[in-house]
Design a protein around this motif. Structure first.
Motif, mmCIF file in Angstrom:
data_model
loop_
_atom_site.group_PDB
_atom_site.id
_atom_site.type_symbol
_atom_site.label_atom_id
_atom_site.label_comp_id
_atom_site.label_asym_id
_atom_site.label_seq_id
_atom_site.Cartn_x
_atom_site.Cartn_y
_atom_site.Cartn_z
ATOM 1 N N GLY A 159 30.445 52.629 62.791
ATOM 2 C CA GLY A 159 31.280 51.690 62.078
ATOM 3 C C GLY A 159 30.505 50.404 61.817
ATOM 4 O O GLY A 159 29.719 49.969 62.657
ATOM 5 N N VAL A 160 30.723 49.798 60.659
ATOM 6 C CA VAL A 160 29.997 48.587 60.263
ATOM 7 C C VAL A 160 30.996 47.473 59.953
ATOM 8 O O VAL A 160 31.980 47.680 59.235
ATOM 9 C CB VAL A 160 29.087 48.846 59.051
ATOM 10 C CG1 VAL A 160 28.446 47.553 58.555
ATOM 11 C CG2 VAL A 160 28.009 49.872 59.412
ATOM 12 N N VAL A 161 30.717 46.286 60.515
ATOM 13 C CA VAL A 161 31.592 45.124 60.359
ATOM 14 C C VAL A 161 30.771 43.957 59.820
ATOM 15 O O VAL A 161 30.012 43.329 60.556
ATOM 16 C CB VAL A 161 32.226 44.728 61.710
ATOM 17 C CG1 VAL A 161 33.109 43.490 61.556
ATOM 18 C CG2 VAL A 161 33.016 45.888 62.297
ATOM 19 N N LEU B 168 29.882 46.761 69.976
ATOM 20 C CA LEU B 168 29.691 46.373 68.582
ATOM 21 C C LEU B 168 28.432 45.513 68.527
ATOM 22 O O LEU B 168 28.476 44.316 68.810
ATOM 23 C CB LEU B 168 30.924 45.594 68.102
ATOM 24 C CG LEU B 168 30.918 44.904 66.753
ATOM 25 C CD1 LEU B 168 30.943 45.918 65.628
ATOM 26 C CD2 LEU B 168 32.123 43.956 66.650
ATOM 27 N N VAL B 169 27.296 46.095 68.189
ATOM 28 C CA VAL B 169 26.008 45.410 68.312
ATOM 29 C C VAL B 169 25.727 44.527 67.100
ATOM 30 O O VAL B 169 25.838 44.983 65.954
ATOM 31 C CB VAL B 169 24.866 46.430 68.483
ATOM 32 C CG1 VAL B 169 23.511 45.729 68.554
ATOM 33 C CG2 VAL B 169 25.086 47.270 69.730
ATOM 34 N N GLY B 170 25.341 43.279 67.348
ATOM 35 C CA GLY B 170 24.957 42.380 66.269
ATOM 36 C C GLY B 170 23.554 42.681 65.763
ATOM 37 O O GLY B 170 22.625 42.833 66.560
ATOM 38 N N VAL B 171 23.406 42.790 64.438
ATOM 39 C CA VAL B 171 22.100 42.988 63.807
ATOM 40 C C VAL B 171 21.970 42.018 62.652
ATOM 41 O O VAL B 171 22.956 41.516 62.122
ATOM 42 C CB VAL B 171 21.896 44.443 63.318
ATOM 43 C CG1 VAL B 171 22.070 45.433 64.459
ATOM 44 C CG2 VAL B 171 22.848 44.780 62.171
ATOM 45 N N ARG C 158 37.941 44.876 76.165
ATOM 46 C CA ARG C 158 37.791 46.261 75.713
ATOM 47 C C ARG C 158 36.766 46.443 74.591
ATOM 48 O O ARG C 158 36.498 47.564 74.176
ATOM 49 C CB ARG C 158 39.158 46.796 75.264
ATOM 50 C CG ARG C 158 40.181 46.865 76.383
ATOM 51 C CD ARG C 158 41.565 47.194 75.856
ATOM 52 N NE ARG C 158 42.150 46.060 75.116
ATOM 53 C CZ ARG C 158 42.984 45.169 75.640
ATOM 54 N NH1 ARG C 158 43.317 45.248 76.923
ATOM 55 N NH2 ARG C 158 43.478 44.189 74.899
ATOM 56 N N ILE C 159 36.221 45.355 74.092
ATOM 57 C CA ILE C 159 35.197 45.448 73.056
ATOM 58 C C ILE C 159 34.263 44.249 73.185
ATOM 59 O O ILE C 159 34.727 43.108 73.356
ATOM 60 C CB ILE C 159 35.803 45.545 71.639
ATOM 61 C CG1 ILE C 159 34.689 45.624 70.576
ATOM 62 C CG2 ILE C 159 36.777 44.426 71.355
ATOM 63 C CD1 ILE C 159 35.198 46.038 69.200
ATOM 64 N N VAL C 160 32.945 44.501 73.140
ATOM 65 C CA VAL C 160 31.954 43.441 73.324
ATOM 66 C C VAL C 160 30.912 43.511 72.215
ATOM 67 O O VAL C 160 30.576 44.589 71.725
ATOM 68 C CB VAL C 160 31.254 43.539 74.698
ATOM 69 C CG1 VAL C 160 32.222 43.264 75.824
ATOM 70 C CG2 VAL C 160 30.615 44.912 74.894
#
Length: 300
Positions: free
Chosen positions: A137-139, A82-85, A45-47
């Motif tokens: 949103g930021v993680v 949730l995109v990695g940067v 449900r989240i990638v």
């Protein structure tokens, strides 16, 4: 803004998809799409496109944008993206803005790899990215054991879109203290060292965990999550025992074969090529059979 739906999405198995490569060395787009669909069909449900299991640091800027776009397209509302940067601030901000414009809901900010990182500088780095995309949103991805929990709280005071933490310091006691110093209820805490650390981190406050293994066997990872959410640590540890050797192979020699083992398993299943990019390496022939045997014993 109300970030509660995004917080709820983070309390899950946070899948880190691999980036499959074609024979010519470029991204294998059809294989990538097929692997993403397999994750979604398997219940993910989240990638996180452009995570470490996706070989973030080995991809070019154009390739990272491609991975972001095709992940959002394939997800099609079936999963949160949730995109990695990361990298330098302008590069990270540009990637964050691209992710927003492409339709992503959240960002995972890679641990800065600069050799000289101060805690004030850590805050400045993340603030620049979070302020550029206040609607996302930021993680933060925390791998630095010296970072104080209070500094995370300071960052969130000025950037309310910092809503979760991917914590990847291999110390459950340190995690428990850090989470409470930052605010246990204020953030969503994700065990960033995957299934082997998930039970101990859940016991001290985590409500989600990242996974590269999920590329191979989504059902295995989701079974562990279900057990942990139910507080059934006996059942969770049965899964832990099942996947322990696979994860040990990935973690050996400071995770030298972290991605390699996952891609070898996928190759054994006929789902993509085993190719990885330097500084990773293809798994030696002697270890390939062991990986194939391990996967053969799972329900994939």
């Amino acid at each position: 803004m109300d970030f509660s739906p995004l917080k709820a999405a983070l309390a899950d198995v946070v899948a880190i998809p691999v980036t499959p490569f074609a024979e010519d060395g470029g991204i294998d787009i059809p294989a990538h799409r097929a692997l993403l669909r397999r994750l979604l069909d398997g219940g993910v449900r989240i990638v996180t496109p452009n995570g470490n299991t996706g070989e973030f640091y080995a991809l070019t800027p154009d390739e990272r944008r491609t991975v972001t776009e095709l992940t959002i397209e394939e997800s099609g509302g079936r999963a949160t993206v949730l995109v990695g940067v990361g990298h330098d601030v302008p590069t990270a901000v540009a990637a964050a803005e691209h992710a927003r414009d492409a339709g992503a809901e959240m960002l995972m900010v890679h641990q800065p790899v600069h050799p000289y990182v101060s805690q004030d500088g850590w805050i400045d780095y993340h603030r620049a990215i979070a302020e550029a995309v206040p609607e996302l949103g930021v993680v933060p991805y925390v791998r630095n054991p010296l970072l104080a929990g209070e500094r995370l709280a300071e960052l969130a005071d000025s950037c309310p879109n910092v809503i979760g933490v991917k914590y990847a310091v291999p110390d459950a006691a340190r995690f428990g203290a850090f989470a409470r110093d930052a605010g246990l209820e204020r953030f969503v805490w994700i065990a960033g060292l995957a299934e082997l650390y998930a039970p101990s981190y859940f016991a001290t406050g985590a409500t989600g965990f990242t996974s590269g293994l999920v590329n191979v066997a989504p059902g295995v990872s989701l079974t562990m999550l279900e057990a942990l959410c139910a507080g059934d640590y006996v059942a969770a540890m049965k899964v832990w025992e099942q996947i322990r050797r696979f994860e040990d192979l990935r973690a050996d020699r400071q995770s030298a074969d972290n991605v390699t083992v996952v891609k070898e398993a996928l190759a054994a299943l006929g789902l993509c090529r085993r190719d990885v990019r330097a500084p990773s390496r293809v798994l030696p022939e002697a270890q390939r059979a062991e990986v194939a045997d391990l996967v053969a014993g799972w329900s994939v």
